[in-house]
Design a protein around this motif. Structure first.
Motif, PDB file in Angstrom:
ATOM      1  N   THR A  47       0.833  -1.209   0.000  1.00 52.96           N
ATOM      2  CA  THR A  47       0.000   0.000   0.000  1.00 52.96           C
ATOM      3  C   THR A  47       0.868   1.260   0.000  1.00 52.96           C
ATOM      4  O   THR A  47       0.631   2.202  -0.763  1.00 52.96           O
ATOM      5  CB  THR A  47      -0.920   0.002   1.221  1.00 52.96           C
ATOM      6  N   LEU A  48       1.889   1.251   0.851  1.00 54.55           N
ATOM      7  CA  LEU A  48       2.772   2.418   0.923  1.00 54.55           C
ATOM      8  C   LEU A  48       3.523   2.630  -0.391  1.00 54.55           C
ATOM      9  O   LEU A  48       3.699   3.773  -0.835  1.00 54.55           O
ATOM     10  CB  LEU A  48       3.760   2.237   2.079  1.00 54.55           C
ATOM     11  N   GLN A  49       3.945   1.559  -1.022  1.00 52.76           N
ATOM     12  CA  GLN A  49       4.652   1.701  -2.307  1.00 52.76           C
ATOM     13  C   GLN A  49       3.721   2.243  -3.379  1.00 52.76           C
ATOM     14  O   GLN A  49       4.131   3.064  -4.216  1.00 52.76           O
ATOM     15  CB  GLN A  49       5.241   0.353  -2.713  1.00 52.76           C
ATOM     16  N   THR A  50       2.485   1.794  -3.361  1.00 56.49           N
ATOM     17  CA  THR A  50       1.515   2.306  -4.338  1.00 56.49           C
ATOM     18  C   THR A  50       1.258   3.793  -4.098  1.00 56.49           C
ATOM     19  O   THR A  50       1.215   4.596  -5.045  1.00 56.49           O
ATOM     20  CB  THR A  50       0.196   1.521  -4.239  1.00 56.49           C
ATOM     21  N   MET A  51       1.113   4.167  -2.822  1.00 59.61           N
ATOM     22  CA  MET A  51       0.913   5.577  -2.500  1.00 59.61           C
ATOM     23  C   MET A  51       2.135   6.405  -2.901  1.00 59.61           C
ATOM     24  O   MET A  51       1.997   7.536  -3.391  1.00 59.61           O
ATOM     25  CB  MET A  51       0.651   5.731  -1.000  1.00 59.61           C
ATOM     26  N   GLU A  52       3.307   5.850  -2.700  1.00 55.97           N
ATOM     27  CA  GLU A  52       4.534   6.566  -3.079  1.00 55.97           C
ATOM     28  C   GLU A  52       4.532   6.873  -4.567  1.00 55.97           C
ATOM     29  O   GLU A  52       4.823   8.001  -4.992  1.00 55.97           O
ATOM     30  CB  GLU A  52       5.768   5.728  -2.712  1.00 55.97           C
ATOM     31  N   ARG A  53       4.204   5.858  -5.383  1.00 55.76           N
ATOM     32  CA  ARG A  53       4.190   6.072  -6.835  1.00 55.76           C
ATOM     33  C   ARG A  53       3.156   7.124  -7.222  1.00 55.76           C
ATOM     34  O   ARG A  53       3.410   7.982  -8.077  1.00 55.76           O
ATOM     35  CB  ARG A  53       3.920   4.758  -7.551  1.00 55.76           C
ATOM     36  N   TYR A  54       2.012   7.061  -6.551  1.00 62.68           N
ATOM     37  CA  TYR A  54       0.959   8.028  -6.862  1.00 62.68           C
ATOM     38  C   TYR A  54       1.395   9.446  -6.499  1.00 62.68           C
ATOM     39  O   TYR A  54       1.271  10.381  -7.286  1.00 62.68           O
ATOM     40  CB  TYR A  54      -0.322   7.657  -6.124  1.00 62.68           C
ATOM     41  N   GLY A  59       3.067  14.838  -8.001  1.00 56.44           N
ATOM     42  CA  GLY A  59       3.855  15.974  -7.542  1.00 56.44           C
ATOM     43  C   GLY A  59       3.510  16.421  -6.139  1.00 56.44           C
ATOM     44  O   GLY A  59       3.774  17.568  -5.766  1.00 56.44           O
ATOM     45  N   ARG A  60       2.961  15.524  -5.355  1.00 61.95           N
ATOM     46  CA  ARG A  60       2.593  15.855  -3.976  1.00 61.95           C
ATOM     47  C   ARG A  60       3.759  15.440  -3.073  1.00 61.95           C
ATOM     48  O   ARG A  60       3.751  14.388  -2.426  1.00 61.95           O
ATOM     49  CB  ARG A  60       1.293  15.155  -3.608  1.00 61.95           C
ATOM     50  N   HIS A  61       4.752  16.294  -3.033  1.00 69.02           N
ATOM     51  CA  HIS A  61       6.029  15.897  -2.446  1.00 69.02           C
ATOM     52  C   HIS A  61       6.003  15.883  -0.930  1.00 69.02           C
ATOM     53  O   HIS A  61       6.692  15.073  -0.301  1.00 69.02           O
ATOM     54  CB  HIS A  61       7.127  16.809  -2.985  1.00 69.02           C
ATOM     55  N   GLU A  62       5.209  16.746  -0.301  1.00 69.16           N
ATOM     56  CA  GLU A  62       5.097  16.702   1.153  1.00 69.16           C
ATOM     57  C   GLU A  62       4.481  15.370   1.583  1.00 69.16           C
ATOM     58  O   GLU A  62       4.922  14.742   2.555  1.00 69.16           O
ATOM     59  CB  GLU A  62       4.263  17.874   1.665  1.00 69.16           C
ATOM     60  N   ASP A  63       3.426  14.964   0.866  1.00 72.77           N
ATOM     61  CA  ASP A  63       2.802  13.681   1.168  1.00 72.77           C
ATOM     62  C   ASP A  63       3.756  12.527   0.859  1.00 72.77           C
ATOM     63  O   ASP A  63       3.769  11.507   1.564  1.00 72.77           O
ATOM     64  CB  ASP A  63       1.504  13.519   0.368  1.00 72.77           C
ATOM     65  N   LEU A  64       4.526  12.688  -0.197  1.00 71.00           N
ATOM     66  CA  LEU A  64       5.515  11.671  -0.549  1.00 71.00           C
ATOM     67  C   LEU A  64       6.523  11.476   0.575  1.00 71.00           C
ATOM     68  O   LEU A  64       6.893  10.340   0.919  1.00 71.00           O
ATOM     69  CB  LEU A  64       6.232  12.074  -1.846  1.00 71.00           C
TER      70      LEU A  64
END
Length: 362
Positions: A47-54, A59-64
């Motif tokens: 899940t975290l890897q999928t969120m990272e790719r998204y 371009g949501r770098h703070e969330d990244l």
């Protein structure tokens, strides 16, 4: 879907999130599904890897950053932690343009892997841009320790030496580093040529002379070798103030090129400056012999004979040699009255009356 097995449920939820995000462009719903998944499967890697790719694509770098940190907290191996810290560093550096936090991430990599090349090279660029010279030098020292061969070590040492020369201003340390470069790559013509240019710019004359000597020792073509030794001689004589060492250079040039009149002239001048008058006389004699053989101008030869005559008469106190030199001046310029005035007392001193009369009659 809520009644499905946990693993299947997770896959369905992931597919649902992708549909929201990629097909429907519904960011809020997609993120809602992600966070619901994490609430049920805390720090689930997939899940975290999928969120990272998204977040990366969006371009949501703070969330990244948040997702990367959660992955880091859950990582079990040093290798996984290293990779995540590097990604954190790249995100801070390139996306958020926060070099301080990026440097902190890269340094955290080095705590577990002191020779990590990616982290060291990233820190090098940050410290260069921020002109943080002490940290940069320390980073180079680590990179040298991690280098796999002498060529890489020498290249890094040269970069470190340039920092000491240009910014850190520690001449003694710089000399030590350049000495190490010579130990590692002292037979490499390209490195030696680079050092030649560097030392000229830095006006490091003793080190320049040493590098020129090394280059000459490697040069197989006699003319090119002579040019390098000649430059070494000029550097020692005119820049380093080492006339005695320069003499040896010009003697070496003459040995390679016996007809090199410039080298012989410099040799004569150096001997004169050092008070080595007998050697000066010898150099002038060799220079004159070449001039006579090669048909150099009368004016040039006359000046040499006059210099030799005065040296023999006034310094070496060898009147016969002085007389012969003055006669050669008169041969080249019979109307030079100063020469008549100089030779006449010498002839009288040596009781050479017939020659004196001949000179007076002229």
């Amino acid at each position: 879907s809520s009644r499905a097995e946990p693993a299947a449920h997770k896959q369905l939820q992931l597919r649902l999130a992708r549909v929201y995000l990629e097909e429907l462009q519904d960011l809020a719903q997609g993120e809602r599904v992600f966070r619901a998944l994490l609430a049920r499967h805390r720090d689930d890697p997939e899940t975290l890897q999928t969120m990272e790719r998204y977040y990366q694509r969006a371009g949501r770098h703070e969330d990244l950053i948040e997702v990367l940190r959660r992955q880091l907290d859950a990582a079990e191996t040093i290798e996984e932690q290293t990779e995540l810290r590097l990604r954190l560093g790249y995100t801070f550096e390139l996306e958020l343009e926060d070099p301080d936090l990026a440097a902190e991430a890269y340094r955290s990599v080095l705590r577990d892997d002191p020779h990590n090349r990616q982290a060291l090279e990233a820190l090098e660029q940050i410290y260069l841009r921020q002109e943080r010279w002490r940290e940069l030098v320390f980073t180079y020292e680590r990179m040298v320790a991690a280098a796999k061969n002498d060529g890489d070590r020498a290249a890094l040492l040269m970069r470190m030496a340039n920092i000491y020369d240009d910014a850190h201003v520690d001449r003694e340390r710089s000399q030590q580093i350049w000495a190490r470069v010579l130990e590692l790559r002292g037979e490499d013509p390209e490195v030696l040529e680079l050092m030649t240019r560097r030392f000229k710019v830095m006006e490091r004359w003793d080190e320049l002379a040493d590098v020129l000597a090394r280059r000459a020792g490697l040069e197989q073509e006699p003319a090119a070798r002579a040019r390098l030794i000649e430059e070494q001689g000029r550097t020692l004589a005119e820049r380093a103030g080492k006339a005695d060492a320069a003499v040896a250079c010009y003697e070496a040039v003459v040995a390679l090129e016996p007809g090199n009149t410039d080298a012989l002239q410099r040799l004569a001048d150096l001997h004169g400056a050092l008070g080595q008058t007998a050697e000066q006389s010898d150099a002038l004699g060799r220079l004159i012999a070449i001039g006579e053989t090669e048909g150099l101008s009368h004016e040039f030869l006359k000046g040499l004979y006059e210099q030799l005559a005065r040296l023999e008469a006034e310094v070496l106190e060898r009147p016969d040699a002085a007389i012969e030199a003055w006669f050669q001046v008169l041969r080249l310029d019979p109307e030079d009255l100063r020469s008549y005035g100089a030779i006449e007392p010498l002839l009288c001193q040596r009781d050479r009356w017939a020659d004196a009369v001949q000179v007076l009659e002229l």
